[in-house]
Design an enzyme around this catalytic site. Structure first.
Site, PDB file in Angstrom:
ATOM      1  CE  LYS A 252     -19.039  49.850  83.243  1.00  0.00           C
ATOM      2  NZ  LYS A 252     -20.136  50.137  84.103  1.00  0.00           N
ATOM      3  NE  ARG A 253     -13.103  56.758  81.469  1.00  0.00           N
ATOM      4  CZ  ARG A 253     -13.508  56.395  82.685  1.00  0.00           C
ATOM      5  NH1 ARG A 253     -14.738  56.636  83.053  1.00  0.00           N
ATOM      6  NH2 ARG A 253     -12.700  55.804  83.526  1.00  0.00           N
TER       7      ARG A 253
END
Ligand code: GLU
Length: 330
Positions: free
Chosen positions: A275-276
């Protein structure tokens, strides 16, 4: 725009779903609003949606927001908008309601409170008064002895008088579920037979925290049961938890749904899609002018096992959602 190549184990060719009666299929996408929707989440939602569509079933959106410390402001609204943008239509969820709501876990606390009473009464759960300090010491001791750090189930053995006295006194407590020391098996619709004895690696898990909020495992199975979910299609990272969930179903004397775990989407170099990475956020595609249907086709193209031309990379055409639903071989 950076080119992303994604790989994943072929899902559909491994799946051995039998035919289902129309209307009996109820599936859900259950994100935690701890961040924005990314490709992996969209893919889980998409497979659930296509599965429901194929069998005239219902696709439910449930927001799993019981971990209040990790909630990101605005994430729920953004998830709803991103699904809408992608053309993934929700039949029941926080925006439109439905007959099995509410669809945000934080609004279902009374249901969990009632259900945990059932487990306390039938002896499958118990109050635990162990302090953080004791748990930390246990962990340290296990690490020192090169053992697996796990709770030693101490409070399982408290007498009911002792429990009553402590509760009356207002001692902080959580509620734990008694797990049995045996191997549990289930038939994963993607991976086949999975067997696991969770007690080898963990002690009795907390199902209701000292703040009164349920943990993921407890809220998740209570909701799947009361929302009449027939099939759980979720990321393979949850496969290890499924035997724990089956023990919970048994403690309630409920029939569990069927489980299909979806292999993870990965970067081409085998690293985990995270998700980063800004470029896997759905908003990134929207802002860069990618058509939603193109994105959905791109996702099923990554190990989805859909039609042959997609698999062979022969002039892939852009399929409509209905065509994709028809093509899945479940
Ligand atoms: N809330 C979990 C998640 O964030 C849901 C897992 C499941 O589908 O059971 O992925």
């Amino acid at each position: 725009m950076k080119k992303i190549i994604l790989v994943s184990r072929n899902i559909c060719s491994n799946i051995t779903f039998s035919r289902y009666k129309s209307d009996s299929v109820r599936v859900r996408f259950a994100p935690s609003p701890t961040g924005y929707l990314h490709l992996g989440g969209l893919r889980t939602a998409l497979y659930n949606f296509l599965f429901a569509k194929k069998y005239n079933g219902k696709f439910i959106l449930r927001i799993e927001d019981t971990d209040q410390t990790r909630i990101v402001k605005g994430a729920t609204d953004q998830i709803i908008k991103d699904l809408e943008w992608a053309g993934i239509e929700v039949d029941e969820g926080p925006s439109m309601g439905g007959s099995h709501g509410p669809y945000r876990q934080a609004q279902r606390l009374e249901i969990y409170r009632n259900q945990v009473e059932v487990l306390l009464k039938n002896g499958s759960a118990y109050h635990c008064f162990c302090t953080d300090k004791r748990l930390q010491l246990l962990r340290k001791e296990a690490v020192r002895a090169q053992e697996i750090p796990k709770y030693d189930n101490k409070c399982r053995h408290l007498s009911s008088e002792d429990v009553m006295t402590r509760l009356k006194r207002g001692d902080p407590s959580c509620i734990r579920f008694k797990i049995s020391d045996q191997e549990e098996s289930f038939d994963d619709l993607v991976y086949g037979q999975i067997s696991y004895n969770i007690s080898l690696n963990e002690g009795d898990p907390v199902i209701v925290k000292s703040d009164g909020y349920p943990t993921y495992h407890f809220a998740n199975i209570v909701d799947d049961h009361f929302m009449n979910v027939s099939h759980v299609l979720r990321g393979v990272e949850w496969q290890i938890s499924t035997t724990k969930h089956l023990l919970l179903y048994r403690a309630f004397n409920w029939n569990p749904p069927k489980f299909a775990h979806l292999p993870l989407l990965m970067n081409a170099d085998g690293t985990k899609l995270s998700k980063r990475q800004g470029d896997v956020k759905i908003s990134y595609y929207r802002e860069n002018g990618i058509f939603p249907l193109a994105l959905l086709n791109f996702i099923v193209h990554s190990g989805g096992g859909f039609s042959k031309d997609l698999q062979r990379h022969v002039k892939p055409k852009c399929y409509t959602v209905n065509e994709l639903a028809e093509q899945n071989k479940y």
